[in-house]
Design an enzyme around this catalytic site. Structure first.
Site, PDB file in Angstrom:
ATOM      1  CE  LYS A   1      -3.895  -1.843   2.731  1.00  0.00           C
ATOM      2  NZ  LYS A   1      -4.978  -1.668   1.751  1.00  0.00           N
TER       3      LYS A   1
ATOM      4  NE  ARG B   1     -11.017  -9.774  -1.791  1.00  0.00           N
ATOM      5  CZ  ARG B   1     -11.372  -8.832  -2.651  1.00  0.00           C
ATOM      6  NH1 ARG B   1     -11.694  -9.142  -3.892  1.00  0.00           N
ATOM      7  NH2 ARG B   1     -11.423  -7.576  -2.284  1.00  0.00           N
TER       8      ARG B   1
HETATM    9  N1  BES Z   1      -8.129  -3.863   4.687  1.00  0.00           N
HETATM   10  C1  BES Z   1      -8.292  -3.418   3.357  1.00  0.00           C
HETATM   11  C2  BES Z   1      -9.599  -2.633   3.155  1.00  0.00           C
HETATM   12  C3  BES Z   1      -9.685  -1.286   3.767  1.00  0.00           C
HETATM   13  C4  BES Z   1      -9.380  -0.169   3.034  1.00  0.00           C
HETATM   14  C5  BES Z   1     -10.165  -1.124   5.035  1.00  0.00           C
HETATM   15  C6  BES Z   1      -9.523   1.075   3.583  1.00  0.00           C
HETATM   16  C7  BES Z   1     -10.295   0.118   5.588  1.00  0.00           C
HETATM   17  C8  BES Z   1      -9.992   1.227   4.861  1.00  0.00           C
HETATM   18  C9  BES Z   1      -8.325  -4.605   2.397  1.00  0.00           C
HETATM   19  O1  BES Z   1      -7.571  -5.694   2.763  1.00  0.00           O
HETATM   20  C10 BES Z   1      -7.797  -4.124   1.088  1.00  0.00           C
HETATM   21  O2  BES Z   1      -6.644  -3.784   1.046  1.00  0.00           O
HETATM   22  N2  BES Z   1      -8.639  -4.104   0.074  1.00  0.00           N
HETATM   23  C11 BES Z   1      -8.252  -3.663  -1.197  1.00  0.00           C
HETATM   24  C12 BES Z   1      -8.822  -4.629  -2.197  1.00  0.00           C
HETATM   25  C13 BES Z   1      -8.309  -4.443  -3.583  1.00  0.00           C
HETATM   26  C14 BES Z   1      -6.845  -4.820  -3.679  1.00  0.00           C
HETATM   27  C15 BES Z   1      -9.134  -5.293  -4.519  1.00  0.00           C
HETATM   28  C16 BES Z   1      -8.811  -2.264  -1.397  1.00  0.00           C
HETATM   29  O3  BES Z   1      -9.917  -1.995  -0.951  1.00  0.00           O
HETATM   30  O4  BES Z   1      -8.110  -1.439  -1.974  1.00  0.00           O
HETATM   31 MN    MN Z   2      -5.565  -5.453   2.052  1.00  0.00          MN
END
Ligand code: BES
Ligand code: MN
Ligand code: ZN
Length: 508
Positions: A291, A365
């Protein structure tokens, strides 16, 4: 390490002019003029309340407050007016928020004893004395919460060690009915604070193993709870490929925590056990699909779903519903490293379905699919999972409501009904067959990310593949679980879902 604020709530027969405490909180609807006992109070204060209203310094706007000093005129040195909002919109949730505002003020004033005269009014159809007692207690626990276990020295002394709240009613029989609801509300409120503290702990302190140890401790304290933990070896023996893949990149090995609540005596129904499943990623760096740095620190809250399940199981053990309930918490730390899972990997999950990894940041997931499949194999139905799953859900509906998806209309309806009772608001989003299309891979049964659009829905559609024939629902709490920053008094986790899952599970 600082202990958390010790909260208690009781109901007594009494009067606002004679009840002794450090702070008396009195509720007013918007533009409500002091009448009855509140008029008597205004008189004692030489008309200070009427003056504040005339000057529009206090108008009764929801959760607004105004502080007065009684200078010996009544038994409480401080009087806090708390706004209840528009009378025609009055609700139990508004009352809960007013109690929270009063408790929060008591903490900031270092006023350990608090008396509440908030509920003399009409709070809608659902407002029985029991329900009023419940929401008042829930609100007190919520508002008196601070996360300060790592503050030392001067900063840590800015709040009292305890808040003793009393709900005051002029009738003894009303006080008795309130007390019943207060008992339930205190169970829910303290379980929520417990979940908030666990969720607020940083990832260097709370690892998957530490969460497992906490779950074991919880089970030791309640006869109706048992706890089994699958460590890395046992996860491998069970072929939990999803959980193992996410956990591989971290030195803090993954766990699957299995809590089981068995009703005392015999279960009343032959119905299948209920499963509550919560994502507990102790830190989500994104892994190899790392990230951006900005805001990454908030990914310590990526365990919020799992901690909500822990809190709910604690409350369930205290409320003793007559039904078997499992709490499943898959936990891992998502880190980049020499042993991390990678984009391009094909992972065989517990269900034997294969998943092509296209983004290691879609890790939630991968944990949930194994836990949901495991719950289904245990014969659970319904299965309800809660997870900070997608940023897309936050973009779609913001930070005020959690997304709700599922495969069964009646289950969705009952969760929406539970949500009305607890004030944890939901919004029903779609996840039907068409959304699964986006999750199909050419080289595996599924892939772990969809296309550009509808990310919350495609993520849920992915999960739906692992529930088999069980009824299943999913709460995407990414917006409400992580961004507690909107809670100015206690930034961090708000423990979203503890009350909701408990009220649903216990059929309150
Ligand atoms: N934990 C994150 C989701 C999240 C994002 C929670 C912002 C709280 C605030 C999750 O594991 C994630 O990183 N999701 C990705 C999915 C994507 C790679 C398809 C996302 O939402 O960017
Ligand atoms: Mn994630
Ligand atoms: Zn995540």
């Amino acid at each position: 390490m600082r202990k958390s604020i010790d909260v208690s709530v009781r109901a007594i027969k009494g009067d606002l002019l004679t009840v002794p405490s450090d702070l008396l909180a009195v509720g007013f609807f918007e533009n409500e003029k002091p009448a009855g006992r509140k008029q008597a109070l205004d008189k004692k204060l030489n008309g200070a309340i009427t003056s504040a209203m005339k000057l529009k310094d206090f108008t009764g706007k929801a959760s607004s407050t105004a502080l007065f000093y009684s200078d010996g005129a009544i038994r409480c040195p401080r009087v806090l007016l708390v706004g209840l909002g528009e009378k025609k919109k009055a609700s139990l949730d508004g009352l809960r928020r007013a109690a929270a505002a009063a408790a929060s003020a008591a903490v900031d004033l270092k006023a350990p004893s608090l008396s509440l005269w908030l509920h003399d009014g009409d709070f809608g159809e659902a407002a029985s004395p029991g329900e009023i007692g419940r929401v008042l207690a829930e609100g007190v626990y919520f508002g008196a919460y601070r996360y300060d276990e790592y503050l030392s020295g001067e900063q840590s002394n800015r709040r009292p060690d305890r808040i003793r709240a009393v709900v005051v009613d002029s009738s003894q029989s009303a006080a008795d009915k309130l007390a019943k609801g207060i008992r339930t509300g205190s169970i829910l409120g303290s379980a929520q604070s417990y979940a908030r503290t666990l969720a607020n702990r940083p990832a260097n302190v709370i690892t998957p193993a530490a969460i497992a140890a906490e779950a074991k401790k919880l089970a030791r304290a309640a006869a109706s709870l048992s706890c089994k933990v699958l460590d890395e070896k046992q996860l491998a023996a069970q072929k939990m490929g999803g959980i193992l893949a996410v956990g591989k990149g971290s030195v803090n090995a993954p766990r699957l925590i299995l809590l089981k609540y068995t009703p005392p005596g015999r279960a009343s129904s032959r119905s299948a056990p209920l499963a509550l499943v919560g994502k507990a990623v102790t830190f989500d760096s994104g892994g190899i699909s790392i990230k951006p740095g900005e805001g990454m620190q908030d990914m310590k809250f990526d365990k919020s779903g799992g901690m909500a399940v822990l809190g709910a199981m604690r409350a369930i053990a205290a409320l003793k519903p007559r039904r078997t309930i499992y709490g499943l918490i898959p936990s891992a730390e998502n880190m980049p490293g020499g042993n991390s899972y990678r984009p391009g990997d094909i992972v065989t999950t517990y269900s034997r379905k294969t998943v092509e990894i296209q983004n290691t940041d879609a890790e939630g997931r991968m944990l949930l699919c194994d836990a949901i499949a495991y719950a289904e194999k245990l014969g659970c139905s319904p299965i309800i999972d809660t997870a900070t799953l997608t940023g897309a859900c936050v973009i779609a509906i913001g930070t005020k409501r959690a997304g709700l998806m599922g495969n069964d209309e009646t289950l969705i309806e009952s969760l929406l009904a539970a949500s009305k009772k607890t004030g944890e608001r939901l919004w029903h989003l779609p996840c039907d067959e068409e959304y699964v299309e986006a999750m199909k891979s050419k080289i595996a049964d599924l892939k772990n990310i969809g296309g550009k659009w509808g990310g919350a829905c495609t993520a849920a559609a992915f999960l739906s593949r692992f529930a088999g024939k069980a009824k299943w629902a999913h709460l995407d709490i990414a917006g409400v679980g992580v961004w507690g920053a909107e809670e100015k008094d206690a930034p961090g986790s708000i423990g979203f879902g503890v009350r909701l899952l408990t009220v649903f599970a216990a059929g309150l």
